[in-house]
Design an enzyme around this catalytic site. Structure first.
Site, PDB file in Angstrom:
ATOM      1  N   ASN A  46       0.819  -1.214   0.000  1.00 20.57           N
ATOM      2  CA  ASN A  46       0.000   0.000   0.000  1.00 20.57           C
ATOM      3  C   ASN A  46       0.853   1.265   0.000  1.00 20.57           C
ATOM      4  O   ASN A  46       0.345   2.359   0.246  1.00 20.57           O
ATOM      5  CB  ASN A  46      -0.931   0.017   1.216  1.00 20.57           C
ATOM      6  CG  ASN A  46      -1.998  -1.058   1.134  1.00 20.57           C
ATOM      7  OD1 ASN A  46      -2.385  -1.481   0.055  1.00 20.57           O
ATOM      8  ND2 ASN A  46      -2.462  -1.517   2.280  1.00 20.57           N
ATOM      9  N   HIS A 134     -15.006  -1.313   4.236  1.00 21.18           N
ATOM     10  CA  HIS A 134     -13.933  -2.090   4.843  1.00 21.18           C
ATOM     11  C   HIS A 134     -14.368  -2.740   6.155  1.00 21.18           C
ATOM     12  O   HIS A 134     -15.265  -2.261   6.837  1.00 21.18           O
ATOM     13  CB  HIS A 134     -12.740  -1.161   5.095  1.00 21.18           C
ATOM     14  CG  HIS A 134     -11.494  -1.870   5.484  1.00 21.18           C
ATOM     15  ND1 HIS A 134     -11.117  -2.041   6.797  1.00 21.18           N
ATOM     16  CD2 HIS A 134     -10.532  -2.457   4.726  1.00 21.18           C
ATOM     17  CE1 HIS A 134      -9.969  -2.699   6.840  1.00 21.18           C
ATOM     18  NE2 HIS A 134      -9.592  -2.963   5.600  1.00 21.18           N
ATOM     19  N   GLU A 178     -16.544   4.273   1.423  1.00 22.55           N
ATOM     20  CA  GLU A 178     -15.156   4.573   1.097  1.00 22.55           C
ATOM     21  C   GLU A 178     -15.167   5.432  -0.159  1.00 22.55           C
ATOM     22  O   GLU A 178     -16.161   5.474  -0.886  1.00 22.55           O
ATOM     23  CB  GLU A 178     -14.361   3.281   0.853  1.00 22.55           C
ATOM     24  CG  GLU A 178     -14.266   2.384   2.077  1.00 22.55           C
ATOM     25  CD  GLU A 178     -13.459   1.128   1.815  1.00 22.55           C
ATOM     26  OE1 GLU A 178     -12.319   1.231   1.325  1.00 22.55           O
ATOM     27  OE2 GLU A 178     -13.969   0.031   2.120  1.00 22.55           O
ATOM     28  N   SER A 182     -11.287  -0.847  -1.370  1.00 17.08           N
ATOM     29  CA  SER A 182     -10.002  -1.514  -1.187  1.00 17.08           C
ATOM     30  C   SER A 182      -9.829  -2.799  -1.977  1.00 17.08           C
ATOM     31  O   SER A 182      -8.694  -3.204  -2.247  1.00 17.08           O
ATOM     32  CB  SER A 182      -9.783  -1.807   0.299  1.00 17.08           C
ATOM     33  OG  SER A 182     -10.818  -2.621   0.809  1.00 17.08           O
ATOM     34  N   ASP A 208     -14.396   7.377   4.005  1.00 17.05           N
ATOM     35  CA  ASP A 208     -13.062   6.882   4.328  1.00 17.05           C
ATOM     36  C   ASP A 208     -12.188   6.980   3.072  1.00 17.05           C
ATOM     37  O   ASP A 208     -12.439   6.317   2.079  1.00 17.05           O
ATOM     38  CB  ASP A 208     -13.160   5.422   4.795  1.00 17.05           C
ATOM     39  CG  ASP A 208     -11.810   4.851   5.224  1.00 17.05           C
ATOM     40  OD1 ASP A 208     -10.779   5.497   4.975  1.00 17.05           O
ATOM     41  OD2 ASP A 208     -11.799   3.745   5.792  1.00 17.05           O
ATOM     42  N   HIS A 211      -7.505   4.846   0.791  1.00 16.70           N
ATOM     43  CA  HIS A 211      -6.766   4.490  -0.420  1.00 16.70           C
ATOM     44  C   HIS A 211      -6.656   5.654  -1.408  1.00 16.70           C
ATOM     45  O   HIS A 211      -6.108   5.471  -2.501  1.00 16.70           O
ATOM     46  CB  HIS A 211      -7.422   3.278  -1.086  1.00 16.70           C
ATOM     47  CG  HIS A 211      -7.432   2.075  -0.207  1.00 16.70           C
ATOM     48  ND1 HIS A 211      -6.352   1.233  -0.078  1.00 16.70           N
ATOM     49  CD2 HIS A 211      -8.388   1.597   0.636  1.00 16.70           C
ATOM     50  CE1 HIS A 211      -6.643   0.278   0.783  1.00 16.70           C
ATOM     51  NE2 HIS A 211      -7.869   0.477   1.230  1.00 16.70           N
ATOM     52  N   LYS A 242      -0.561   4.284   4.326  1.00 19.43           N
ATOM     53  CA  LYS A 242      -0.488   3.816   2.942  1.00 19.43           C
ATOM     54  C   LYS A 242       0.347   4.811   2.126  1.00 19.43           C
ATOM     55  O   LYS A 242       1.560   4.767   2.171  1.00 19.43           O
ATOM     56  CB  LYS A 242      -1.897   3.620   2.404  1.00 19.43           C
ATOM     57  CG  LYS A 242      -2.668   2.536   3.177  1.00 19.43           C
ATOM     58  CD  LYS A 242      -4.080   2.369   2.705  1.00 19.43           C
ATOM     59  CE  LYS A 242      -4.754   1.197   3.396  1.00 19.43           C
ATOM     60  NZ  LYS A 242      -4.931   1.371   4.853  1.00 19.43           N
TER      61      LYS A 242
END
Length: 384
Positions: A46, A134, A178, A182, A208, A211, A242
Site C-alpha cells: 500500500n 472495509h 469509502e 479496497s 473513508d 486508499h 499507505k
C-alpha cells in the site's frame, strides 16, 4: 468437543478450502521483497506513492532529528500526558490543507473507523453503509448503538429510496462509504452522495479516504478534493499508513465534532498515543504531498496501462485506480496464479474469502509510483 478442538477443526477447514493464512517472512529492499531467497517486485504494497521505499527522503528526515526531537514513545494517552505539541502542529496543518475548522489524529485507520461511529451514534441513529465498506467500518458499526442497513454497492437509487423511507424515523442518518474501495479499486460518486445528503436536514456523510489520500487531487488530499466536496462531508477520514508511508489516521471536521470525539471516542481516550517521532515523520511527509503531483500522474499512468492490458486479456474489472484486481474465482486457482507470478519475480498475492465473497478470489495488484512501464509489460506477458 472442547474449545481447543473446535479451533483446530476450524483451522483444518480453512486449509481444506485454501483459505488458511500465515504470516510471511520476508526482507524488504526498496521496491522489492526477498522471500525464501527469491527477489520479487512488490505488487502487494500500500506504499502507493513509493515513499516508504525512498531512502533519500528518509535520510532527509533523519538529518532533522536531535536527541531532543527523537521521542520514541508518548508514554500515555493524549488526555493524560501524551499530548505533545507535534500532534497539534500536524492537526493544524491538516485543517489548513483541507480548509476545515479542525482535525484530529488517531493511532490507526482501524481505530478511526471503530471509534468514530460508536461515538456519534445512538439508538436514534440509522447508518446506511455501502455493501463493500472495509471490515474496520463494519466493526465500528457493530460497536455502535445505531441501526444499520447495507445498501447495494454504489447503488445510489437504492440509497435514495432508503433515505426517503427512513429520514422521518430517526434523529440522524449517517451515510457511510469509502472513496476508493479496497478490493475492487472503484470509486464512490462523492458529488452525488453530497447532493443526496443535502436533500434532508438530518443526514450526515462519512467518507473513508484510506486508499485515496496522497494519490488523488492536486494536493494529494483525496477524492473529495478532486470532486470539490470536502466541505459537504461531515466525517472525512483518511490514513497515513499507505500513501503517506507512516502510521496513524485523521479526521478533518468541525471544531464541535473534534471536541465531541475527544470526549466520547473510546479508541482515542483509552490508548497510548503514537510516538511523537512518528507524528513528526507524518508531518514531514504531509507537508510534501502537494509537491508530488508527478508521482501521482505516473501512478495513474501505470495503473491505466495494467487495467487496459488485463481487459485485453479478457479480465473485466470495475477498477479506476491503482488497486487493480484480477478476479480468478476459486481460492485454489487464485493461489496457483499467485505462485506462478512469484516464480516469475512478481510478489502478487491472492485475496480470498472472507475478505472477498466466495467465488471471487483474486490477485489484487496494488501499484505504487515505483512501478515502471516495463514492469507492467513484463507482468502482463506472464498472464494468460
Amino acid at each position: 468437543m472442547n474449545a481447543t478442538e473446535v479451533m483446530q477443526q476450524e483451522l483444518q477447514a480453512l486449509e481444506s478450502h485454501s483459505n488458511l493464512r500465515r504470516l510471511p517472512q520476508m526482507i524488504h529492499d526498496g521496491r522489492n521483497v526477498i522471500v525464501d531467497g527469491q527477489r520479487m517486485l512488490n505488487l502487494s504494497s500500500n506504499d502507493y506513492m513509493g515513499l516508504a521505499a525512498d531512502r533519500e527522503i528518509r535520510e532527509e528526515f533523519l538529518q532533522m532529528l536531535t536527541p531532543d526531537s527523537f521521542l520514541p514513545t508518548s508514554s500515555s494517552s493524549r488526555l493524560l500526558t501524551g499530548n505533545f505539541g507535534i500532534y497539534e502542529e500536524l492537526e493544524s496543518e491538516l485543517a489548513a490543507l483541507f480548509g476545515t475548522e479542525a482535525a484530529l489524529v488517531f493511532n490507526s485507520g482501524y481505530h478511526a473507523n471503530t471509534g468514530i461511529l460508536p461515538a456519534v451514534s445512538d439508538t436514534q441513529t440509522l447508518i446506511l453503509a455501502d455493501k463493500l465498506v472495509h471490515a474496520s467500518i463494519i466493526d465500528g458499526i457493530r460497536l455502535s448503538a445505531g441501526r444499520c442497513i447495507r445498501y447495494r454497492h454504489n447503488d445510489l437509487a437504492q440509497l435514495e429510496r432508503l433515505l426517503k423511507e427512513h429520514h422521518e424515523n430517526y434523529r440522524q442518518i449517517i451515510i457511510v462509504t469509502e472513496s476508493i474501495f479496497s478490493m475492487d479499486g472503484d470509486r464512490a460518486d462523492l458529488k452525488a452522495l453530497a447532493r443526496l445528503k443535502q436533500t434532508y436536514g438530518n443526514v450526515r456523510l462519512y467518507v473513508d479516504e484510506a486508499h485515496a489520500f496522497g494519490t488523488c487531487g492536486k494536493q494529494g488530499l483525496g477524492c473529495a478534493e478532486e470532486a470539490g466536496c470536502i466541505c459537504d462531508i461531515d466525517f472525512l477520514v483518511g490514513t497515513f499508513g499507505k500513501a503517506a508511508a507512516s502510521a496513524g489516521a485523521y479526521i478533518v471536521c468541525t471544531r464541535m465534532i473534534r471536541e465531541y470525539l475527544v470526549n466520547r471516542m473510546r479508541t482515542l481516550i483509552f490508548t497510548t498515543a503514537l510516538p511523537p517521532v512518528n507524528i513528526a515523520w507524518t508531518l514531514f511527509i504531509v507537508r510534501r504531498l502537494p509537491e508530488m503531483q508527478k508521482r501521482r500522474e505516473h501512478l495513474a499512468h501505470v495503473s491505466r496501462l495494467l487495467r487496459e492490458a488485463l481487459q485485453a486479456k479478457g479480465y473485466s474489472s470495475p477498477s479506476v485506480s491503482h488497486i487493480v484486481p484480477m478476479v480468478v474465482g476459486p481460492s485454489a486457482d487464485a493461489i496457483l496464479r499467485a505462485e506462478m507470478l512469484q516464480r516469475h519475480g512478481f510478489y502478487a498475492l491472492p485475496v480470498r474469502p472472507p475478505t472477498v465473497p466466495e467465488g471471487t478470489s483474486r490477485i489484487r495488484f496494488s501499484l505504487t509510483a515505483e512501478i515502471k512501464e516495463e514492469d507492467i509489460k513484463e507482468l502482463i506477458s506472464h498472464i494468460d
